[in-house]
Design a protein around this motif. Structure first.
Motif, PDB file in Angstrom:
ATOM      1  N   GLU A 104      41.332  42.458  30.937  1.00  0.00           N
ATOM      2  CA  GLU A 104      40.884  43.384  31.974  1.00  0.00           C
ATOM      3  C   GLU A 104      40.659  44.785  31.398  1.00  0.00           C
ATOM      4  N   ALA A 158      40.204  43.342  42.213  1.00  0.00           N
ATOM      5  CA  ALA A 158      41.293  42.377  42.189  1.00  0.00           C
ATOM      6  C   ALA A 158      41.266  41.606  43.490  1.00  0.00           C
ATOM      7  N   ALA A 161      49.368  37.797  44.492  1.00  0.00           N
ATOM      8  CA  ALA A 161      50.084  38.537  43.440  1.00  0.00           C
ATOM      9  C   ALA A 161      51.238  37.747  42.897  1.00  0.00           C
ATOM     10  N   VAL A 164      41.071  38.626  39.150  1.00  0.00           N
ATOM     11  CA  VAL A 164      40.302  39.862  38.967  1.00  0.00           C
ATOM     12  C   VAL A 164      38.865  39.477  38.647  1.00  0.00           C
ATOM     13  N   GLN A 194      46.726  33.024  40.436  1.00  0.00           N
ATOM     14  CA  GLN A 194      47.369  34.302  40.715  1.00  0.00           C
ATOM     15  C   GLN A 194      46.620  35.448  40.047  1.00  0.00           C
ATOM     16  N   ASP A 195      46.746  36.626  40.647  1.00  0.00           N
ATOM     17  CA  ASP A 195      46.201  37.861  40.072  1.00  0.00           C
ATOM     18  C   ASP A 195      44.739  37.702  39.664  1.00  0.00           C
ATOM     19  N   ALA A 219      42.194  35.172  35.704  1.00  0.00           N
ATOM     20  CA  ALA A 219      43.231  34.732  36.646  1.00  0.00           C
ATOM     21  C   ALA A 219      44.365  34.072  35.873  1.00  0.00           C
ATOM     22  N   SER A 220      45.477  33.883  36.553  1.00  0.00           N
ATOM     23  CA  SER A 220      46.651  33.282  35.930  1.00  0.00           C
ATOM     24  C   SER A 220      47.112  32.060  36.701  1.00  0.00           C
ATOM     25  N   SER A 278      48.941  38.887  29.506  1.00  0.00           N
ATOM     26  CA  SER A 278      49.371  40.262  29.238  1.00  0.00           C
ATOM     27  C   SER A 278      49.198  40.622  27.763  1.00  0.00           C
ATOM     28  N   PRO A 321      50.780  33.717  32.353  1.00  0.00           N
ATOM     29  CA  PRO A 321      50.997  35.161  32.480  1.00  0.00           C
ATOM     30  C   PRO A 321      51.315  35.878  31.164  1.00  0.00           C
TER      31      PRO A 321
END
Length: 117
Positions: free
Chosen positions: A101, A113, A117, A23, A20-21, A40-41, A96, A92
């Motif tokens: 990033e 990206a 999502a 970049v 997921q996500d 990535a996640s 964070s 995730p």
């Protein structure tokens, strides 16, 4: 093999395993460690570990050699060093917290990206 081909193989593997996500951060001119960094996640430690393991297997099978992997036992943050492409896989919450990033200039021209999502 060119870095762009390696990058494509890595991104394809991450997409196939539902990372997921995703970049991609170009590092050329910013760092000599690699040409690209991917962040990535995964949804859980189990998924992060599975994504990392499959990515390493696919790269080896494709002839890119055996990437170095760090952090696999805990799988909160796994680093896969494939030479010209470095991949950071996170849960995730951990992603964070470290916010790689922003540290490497995501949001500047060039970082892209990609993925779900």
């Amino acid at each position: 093999m060119p870095a762009d081909e390696l990058l494509s193989s890595v991104l394809e593997s991450l997409e196939d395993d539902q990372a997921q996500d995703i970049v991609t951060i170009p590092l050329e001119g910013k760092s000599s460690i690699a040409d690209y960094m991917i962040v990535a996640s995964g949804r859980s430690t189990r998924q992060v570990a599975a994504i990392a393991t499959k990515l390493a297997e696919r790269l080896k099978t494709a002839g890119y050699g055996s990437p170095r992997i760090e952090g696999l036992p805990a799988a909160d943050w796994v680093l896969i060093d494939a030479g010209d492409v470095v991949v950071h896989l996170f849960r995730p919450e951990v992603r964070s917290f470290y916010n790689l990033e922003r540290m490497w200039g995501f949001g500047e021209e060039g970082a892209t990206a990609v993925g779900t999502a």
